[in-house]
Design an enzyme around this catalytic site. Structure first.
Site, short mmCIF file in Angstrom:
data_model
loop_
_atom_site.label_atom_id
_atom_site.label_comp_id
_atom_site.label_asym_id
_atom_site.label_seq_id
_atom_site.Cartn_x
_atom_site.Cartn_y
_atom_site.Cartn_z
N HIS A 1 0.88 -1.21 0.06
CA HIS A 1 -0.06 0.11 0.06
C HIS A 1 0.84 1.26 0.12
CE1 HIS A 1 -3.42 2.78 1.35
NE2 HIS A 1 -4.05 1.98 0.74
N ASP B 1 -8.02 -5.65 0.25
CA ASP B 1 -8.53 -6.42 -0.63
C ASP B 1 -8.10 -7.78 -0.38
OD1 ASP B 1 -10.21 -4.50 -1.77
OD2 ASP B 1 -8.36 -3.51 -2.70
C1 LIG Z 1 -0.92 -0.68 -3.77
C2 LIG Z 1 0.48 -0.50 -4.80
C3 LIG Z 1 0.08 0.09 -6.14
C4 LIG Z 1 1.56 0.74 -3.95
O1 LIG Z 1 2.45 0.93 -4.75
P1 LIG Z 1 3.47 2.13 -4.32
O2 LIG Z 1 3.18 2.61 -3.20
O3 LIG Z 1 3.65 3.09 -5.54
O4 LIG Z 1 4.87 1.06 -4.20
P2 LIG Z 1 5.73 0.85 -5.44
O5 LIG Z 1 5.08 0.33 -6.65
O6 LIG Z 1 6.79 2.01 -5.30
O7 LIG Z 1 6.49 -0.23 -4.86
C5 LIG Z 1 7.70 -0.47 -3.79
C6 LIG Z 1 8.54 -1.63 -3.91
O8 LIG Z 1 7.53 -2.69 -3.65
C7 LIG Z 1 7.39 -3.40 -4.73
N1 LIG Z 1 6.01 -4.14 -4.68
C8 LIG Z 1 4.87 -3.04 -4.15
N2 LIG Z 1 3.63 -3.87 -3.99
C9 LIG Z 1 4.11 -5.07 -4.44
C10 LIG Z 1 3.40 -6.51 -4.59
N3 LIG Z 1 2.12 -6.53 -4.24
N4 LIG Z 1 3.95 -7.55 -4.76
C11 LIG Z 1 5.49 -7.52 -5.03
N5 LIG Z 1 6.05 -6.48 -5.09
C12 LIG Z 1 5.49 -5.22 -4.69
C13 LIG Z 1 7.56 -2.69 -5.81
O9 LIG Z 1 8.03 -3.64 -7.05
C14 LIG Z 1 8.66 -1.80 -5.42
O10 LIG Z 1 10.01 -2.73 -5.40
P3 LIG Z 1 11.30 -2.06 -5.82
O11 LIG Z 1 11.76 -0.87 -4.68
O12 LIG Z 1 12.50 -3.15 -5.78
O13 LIG Z 1 11.20 -1.42 -7.00
C15 LIG Z 1 1.27 -1.65 -4.68
O14 LIG Z 1 1.77 -2.07 -3.50
C16 LIG Z 1 0.52 -2.75 -5.50
O15 LIG Z 1 0.60 -2.72 -6.61
N6 LIG Z 1 -0.12 -3.82 -4.80
C17 LIG Z 1 -0.83 -4.61 -5.20
C18 LIG Z 1 -2.15 -4.28 -5.82
C19 LIG Z 1 -2.97 -3.95 -4.60
O16 LIG Z 1 -3.14 -5.00 -3.82
N7 LIG Z 1 -3.75 -2.98 -4.66
C20 LIG Z 1 -4.76 -2.72 -3.57
C21 LIG Z 1 -4.40 -1.30 -2.82
S1 LIG Z 1 -5.67 -1.07 -1.60
#
Ligand SMILES: CC(C)(COP(=O)(O)OP(=O)(O)OC[C@H]1O[C@@H](n2cnc3c(N)ncnc32)[C@H](O)[C@@H]1OP(=O)(O)O)[C@@H](O)C(=O)NCCC(=O)NCCS
Length: 482
Positions: A335, A394
């Site tokens: 998140h 979720d």
């Molecule tokens: C929610 C989300 C979009 C937040 O994204 P964010 O704050 O922009 O975080 P980032 O995309 O910068 O991720 C940070 C790091 O964690 C990793 N990461 C984040 N969520 C991950 C996941 N669910 N699975 C694997 N790796 C993940 C990214 O690849 C990144 O790795 P790196 O530093 O090696 O490049 C992200 O965690 C995600 O895609 N989760 C899955 C979808 C989900 O459950 N969404 C519902 C949210 S309520």
């Protein structure tokens, strides 16, 4: 609004007015000054604000006019876009408050209708206020009969979120002349109408996709019961209300009611900043919610669990989620704000057990066991530990929905229904501010510098034409792989 005021408005017009005024955010006074030194040696002092809770914020609104610099923050990791009184998240502690009340307390003792009241009026209702409010909400659940015609125009395999974008946007065609977005009483009625009609719009999207007859809301049921009634009853049989299922659904509604400035809420605020029709703004929020990184995650989690299939495959999928060679992520994990366990996920996990105990569906029980094992494995894994990736709300929602017989394609629609109160109250809050400015971020331009225009006869051919050639009549049949 030109329609005659309903009972709620007759009884509360004066008593609520002063209370609603408390929901208007008041800018705090600066608590500190930050000094910024720029590459050209110039320094500037910027006011720092401290909210009731949360980190202090540096006010950069004067930065450009005083220094010529803008800030760059793609994805808004460090940028606040508004002042709000609605919801507070402490991502490190895993804390979520709705107007100051912890989500766990509301989930245990309150109801979705009470939470809607809390967001609209800023305080919890008395028993009398609550009863009257729910009566009004239920009486507003019906939709204009002409709107039902819209559902017939969608392709039979349409995703229900596509239908929701269309029909919620279409509400603006039915409600556009008779209100003034600058009048707080009109905004209150808009909020009530939107939130009341969302379950009906969602249930109709589901039923028309299945070719089932539409069921109208009924005053003898509560708001949440009405949703189940419109989704699952038939005109031929009596409808039995199951209290455990109603409580579970009511809790899920509360957990999703608001979540401060997430992608869809920010979209609603940005659209609203142009003074667009509020129902059209909500349709914009629905589009932002749809994607799997946001509200679409609940659907994606269940699809992922089905794909993993059994516990032996967990290590393989964890490895896939960690690898940067593909775009697979562990859905329902991670998140932007929570760097600890999402408090909503804890409530959801507990509820999952109570619902599965009630429904006893073997497949759902297997999926929940797989989800628990997957969570345990991820929480022990260095990759997830270092990045502070925990289950979000979720992760378990989909399993509960499936146990409640809600089809996978409806999961994100459920989220949209539940989040409608947050969206519209954030919109109300923005519209109540004395000074409103259109949202207009800046950019760092890295494209071509100004260049000379070459007349078409003098231009060289690109080696390979970039225009894809589509077969005849392709415009009628969607995308064609070329
Ligand atoms: C929610 C989300 C979009 C937040 O994204 P964010 O704050 O922009 O975080 P980032 O995309 O910068 O991720 C940070 C790091 O964690 C990793 N990461 C984040 N969520 C991950 C996941 N669910 N699975 C694997 N790796 C993940 C990214 O690849 C990144 O790795 P790196 O530093 O090696 O490049 C992200 O965690 C995600 O895609 N989760 C899955 C979808 C989900 O459950 N969404 C519902 C949210 S309520």
């Amino acid at each position: 609004m030109s329609q005659s005021p309903n009972k709620w408005h007759q009884e509360t017009i004066e008593s609520q007015k002063s209370k609603m005024e408390k929901t208007v955010p008041i800018s705090p006074l600066p608590s500190d000054i930050a000094t910024l030194t720029l590459p050209n040696g110039k320094t500037i002092q910027l006011p720092v604000y401290k909210g009731t809770k949360g980190p202090p914020m540096i006010d950069i609104t004067q930065l450009q006019s005083k220094t010529g610099y803008f800030t760059l923050d793609p994805g808004f990791s460090s940028t606040g876009a508004c002042i709000s009184t609605m919801t507070y998240i402490d991502g490190d502690k895993g804390e979520l408050l709705y107007r100051g009340y912890p989500i766990e307390t509301l989930a245990k003792y309150s109801s979705y209708i009470e939470v809607c009241y809390l967001f609209i009026y800023g305080h919890l209702p008395s028993q009398k206020e609550l009863s009257l409010f729910e009566e009004t909400m239920v009486s507003e659940m019906m939709i204009n009969e002409k709107l039902i015609e819209f559902y017939k125009g969608f392709a039979t395999d349409s995703h229900p979120m596509a239908i929701m974008v269309g029909v919620v946007g279409a509400l603006s065609a039915f409600m556009h002349k008779d209100f003034d977005v600058n009048d707080p009483r009109d905004r209150e009625q808009i909020a009530i109408k939107l939130v009341a009609k969302m379950p009906t719009l969602a249930a109709y999207a589901y039923r028309t996709a299945l070719g089932l007859p539409i069921i109208y809301p009924n005053k003898k049921y509560s708001f949440i019961e009405n949703f189940l009634y419109m989704m699952f009853s038939t005109p031929m049989n009596d409808f039995n209300v199951d209290k455990v299922i109603v409580k579970a659904l009511d809790t899920i509604f509360m957990l999703h009611a608001d979540h401060e400035q997430n992608a869809s809420t920010s979209t609603v605020r940005i659209a609203g900043s142009s003074l667009a029709n509020p129902f059209a703004c909500i349709a914009a929020g629905i589009t932002a919610l749809w994607g799997p990184y946001h509200g679409g995650a609940n659907e994606a989690v269940l699809n992922m669990l089905k794909e993993i299939g059994n516990k032996e495959n967990i290590p393989k999928y964890l490895q896939k989620a960690k690898s940067k060679d593909n775009c697979f992520r562990l859905m329902g994990f991670g998140h932007r704000v929570y760097k600890n366990y999402d408090p909503r996920a804890k409530v959801m996990q507990e509820m999952c057990y109570s619902v599965l105990e009630k429904t006893q569906r073997a497949n759902d029980i297997l999926e929940s066991q797989l989800a628990i094992l997957l969570e345990q494995a991820a929480l022990k894994d260095d990759y997830f530990i270092q990045r502070k990736l925990y289950p979000n709300v979720d992760f378990y929602t989909g399993i509960v929905y499936e146990a409640l017989s809600i089809p996978t394609s409806m999961f994100t629609v459920m989220f949209a229904v539940q989040r409608s109160i947050g969206w519209i109250c954030q919109w109300m809050e923005m519209m109540s501010e004395k000074v409103q400015r259109i949202s207009r971020p800046r950019q760092l331009y890295v494209g071509e510098d100004q260049r000379e225009y070459i007349p078409i006869q003098d231009r060289k051919e690109e080696e390979k034409s970039r225009v894809c050639k589509l077969p005849m009549h392709s415009s009628l049949f969607g995308l064609v792989k070329v």
